[in-house]
Write a protein that holds these residues in place. Sequence first.
Motif, PDB file in Angstrom:
ATOM      1  N   ILE A  72       0.416  12.467   3.672  1.00 47.98           N
ATOM      2  CA  ILE A  72       0.386  11.368   3.454  1.00 47.98           C
ATOM      3  C   ILE A  72       1.120  10.565   3.174  1.00 47.98           C
ATOM      4  O   ILE A  72       1.649   9.414   3.767  1.00 47.98           O
ATOM      5  CB  ILE A  72      -1.208  10.704   3.074  1.00 47.98           C
ATOM      6  N   ILE A  73       2.008  10.941   2.177  1.00 46.79           N
ATOM      7  CA  ILE A  73       3.280   9.887   1.492  1.00 46.79           C
ATOM      8  C   ILE A  73       4.582  10.554   2.834  1.00 46.79           C
ATOM      9  O   ILE A  73       5.302   9.667   3.325  1.00 46.79           O
ATOM     10  CB  ILE A  73       3.876  11.239   0.631  1.00 46.79           C
TER      11      ILE A  73
ATOM     12  N   GLN B  55       0.845  -1.033  -0.219  1.00 44.54           N
ATOM     13  CA  GLN B  55       0.111   0.643  -0.005  1.00 44.54           C
ATOM     14  C   GLN B  55       1.314   1.401   0.069  1.00 44.54           C
ATOM     15  O   GLN B  55       0.623   1.756  -0.212  1.00 44.54           O
ATOM     16  CB  GLN B  55      -1.048  -0.382   1.478  1.00 44.54           C
ATOM     17  N   THR B  56       1.902   0.806   0.987  1.00 44.19           N
ATOM     18  CA  THR B  56       2.264   2.431   1.061  1.00 44.19           C
ATOM     19  C   THR B  56       3.702   2.631  -0.469  1.00 44.19           C
ATOM     20  O   THR B  56       3.671   3.912  -0.866  1.00 44.19           O
ATOM     21  CB  THR B  56       4.048   2.713   2.172  1.00 44.19           C
ATOM     22  N   SER B  57       3.551   1.785  -0.904  1.00 44.38           N
ATOM     23  CA  SER B  57       4.966   2.303  -2.388  1.00 44.38           C
ATOM     24  C   SER B  57       3.835   2.043  -3.335  1.00 44.38           C
ATOM     25  O   SER B  57       4.105   3.097  -3.971  1.00 44.38           O
ATOM     26  CB  SER B  57       5.918   0.231  -2.515  1.00 44.38           C
TER      27      SER B  57
ATOM     28  N   THR C 217       6.141   4.821   8.070  1.00 44.99           N
ATOM     29  CA  THR C 217       5.529   3.439   7.846  1.00 44.99           C
ATOM     30  C   THR C 217       6.247   2.346   6.518  1.00 44.99           C
ATOM     31  O   THR C 217       6.599   1.106   7.840  1.00 44.99           O
ATOM     32  CB  THR C 217       4.026   3.190   7.644  1.00 44.99           C
ATOM     33  N   ARG C 218       6.396   2.965   6.373  1.00 44.66           N
ATOM     34  CA  ARG C 218       7.157   2.005   6.003  1.00 44.66           C
ATOM     35  C   ARG C 218       8.485   1.410   6.013  1.00 44.66           C
ATOM     36  O   ARG C 218       9.058   0.442   6.307  1.00 44.66           O
ATOM     37  CB  ARG C 218       7.613   2.586   3.758  1.00 44.66           C
TER      38      ARG C 218
ATOM     39  N   ASP D  78       1.431   3.925  -2.912  1.00 43.14           N
ATOM     40  CA  ASP D  78       1.129   5.473  -2.799  1.00 43.14           C
ATOM     41  C   ASP D  78       2.404   6.529  -3.140  1.00 43.14           C
ATOM     42  O   ASP D  78       2.187   7.467  -3.763  1.00 43.14           O
ATOM     43  CB  ASP D  78       0.627   6.059  -1.573  1.00 43.14           C
ATOM     44  N   LYS D  79       3.719   5.712  -3.299  1.00 44.76           N
ATOM     45  CA  LYS D  79       4.484   6.455  -3.511  1.00 44.76           C
ATOM     46  C   LYS D  79       4.300   6.990  -4.864  1.00 44.76           C
ATOM     47  O   LYS D  79       5.139   6.349  -5.671  1.00 44.76           O
ATOM     48  CB  LYS D  79       5.475   5.700  -3.466  1.00 44.76           C
TER      49      LYS D  79
ATOM     50  N   ASN E 100       3.690   7.590   5.082  1.00 41.47           N
ATOM     51  CA  ASN E 100       3.655   6.391   4.666  1.00 41.47           C
ATOM     52  C   ASN E 100       4.990   6.221   4.856  1.00 41.47           C
ATOM     53  O   ASN E 100       5.397   4.817   4.899  1.00 41.47           O
ATOM     54  CB  ASN E 100       3.055   6.512   2.924  1.00 41.47           C
TER      55      ASN E 100
END
Length: 368
Positions: free
Chosen positions: A336-337, A3-5, A343-344, A7-8, A340
């Motif tokens: 948000i970025i 999910q985080t990747s 978190t990543r 959103d990047k 994320n």
Amino acid sequence: MVQTSTDKRTKKTIESFVLKFFMMSSTAIIIAFTTWIILGVMFKGVAGFEIGAFVQIEGQRSGIFATVLVTLLLVVNTLMFALPLSLIVAVYLAEYAHQDSKFAKIIRFAINVLSSTPSIVFGVFGLSFFIVLMKIPMSVFAASLTMTIVILPPLITSFEDACTSVPDNYREAAYGMGLNKTKVIFKVVLPNAMQGIVTGTILATARIIGEAAPVYLTLGTSVRMPTEGFFSSGATLTTQIYMMAAEGSNPAVIGVAYQVALVTLVLVLGLNAFSGYVAKRLNPAYKKVGFKTYWATKYNIMVKHNYKQDFVFLGKSIKNFWMKFINVFSIKRWKIIIANAKTRRAVIKNIIGEAKKNDSKTTKKLDQ
């Protein structure tokens, strides 16, 4: 992590925006300058239009009509020399030469060198070799020999591309029917490559008309009727423009120069349009359309077209582009970025920690 990747996307969005901006800006600049030149020449040429200039230009023996005839003679004589030579070299490179052949590499290197050589160098070569050394008078013949060297590189390249664009299946089918190499070239390759060959020839013709430096050194600059045929001296359209522009800022002379430029522009644009028409007709998928059907289709395109829908689509495109542009610099998106990314990094740190613990446990078991 998935999910985080996902959103990047900020880097890709910014990169895409920058590339689109430069592409659109470059296209707009080129279109603006081209339109400015064409419209400027057309308006000034029509404003200073004089029918008498076609018969005789002040201070010269003849007028614009004589320069048109000299230009056409130069085009015909140059193509008589250039087309066979270019076609032979192109067929050799496309059908006979091996990719690793040193001779073919030398030919391609020479073509690249000639393509990047300034045209004035060809003019000096033609003057020193054809006129001074070979004693050929300044004429259409000497200028055509010089222009043959100028247009050989683009002609060879376009002819070779046209030959290589023919599918290999056609050649294999011809060989399977028992045809030899020569018949395959003349009955299969060249007919299917004719569209590219004709297009390259017409574009080379426009190049001949547009060149001035190699021509005025080997053909002359006096405006006169070509009464001696290919051995006549004179001035082409472009050399006459150059000589008039070099004379100064006399309004009468500049007006005639713009008139000659208008004739040249119409001739070149007409050749380009004719090139597109011929290429379209030579396309195997082309279907002949009747006169009534053709103009009915044009009427439907121009009159019955839904222009309102075009403006709606343009407005939506601009709106979407603006929303993407704002989204790139949105503070909420950047928060948000960043979240994320944290978190990543934490997930990756935990994975690395667990991997190290497992490695240490495995090592202890092996020691025991």
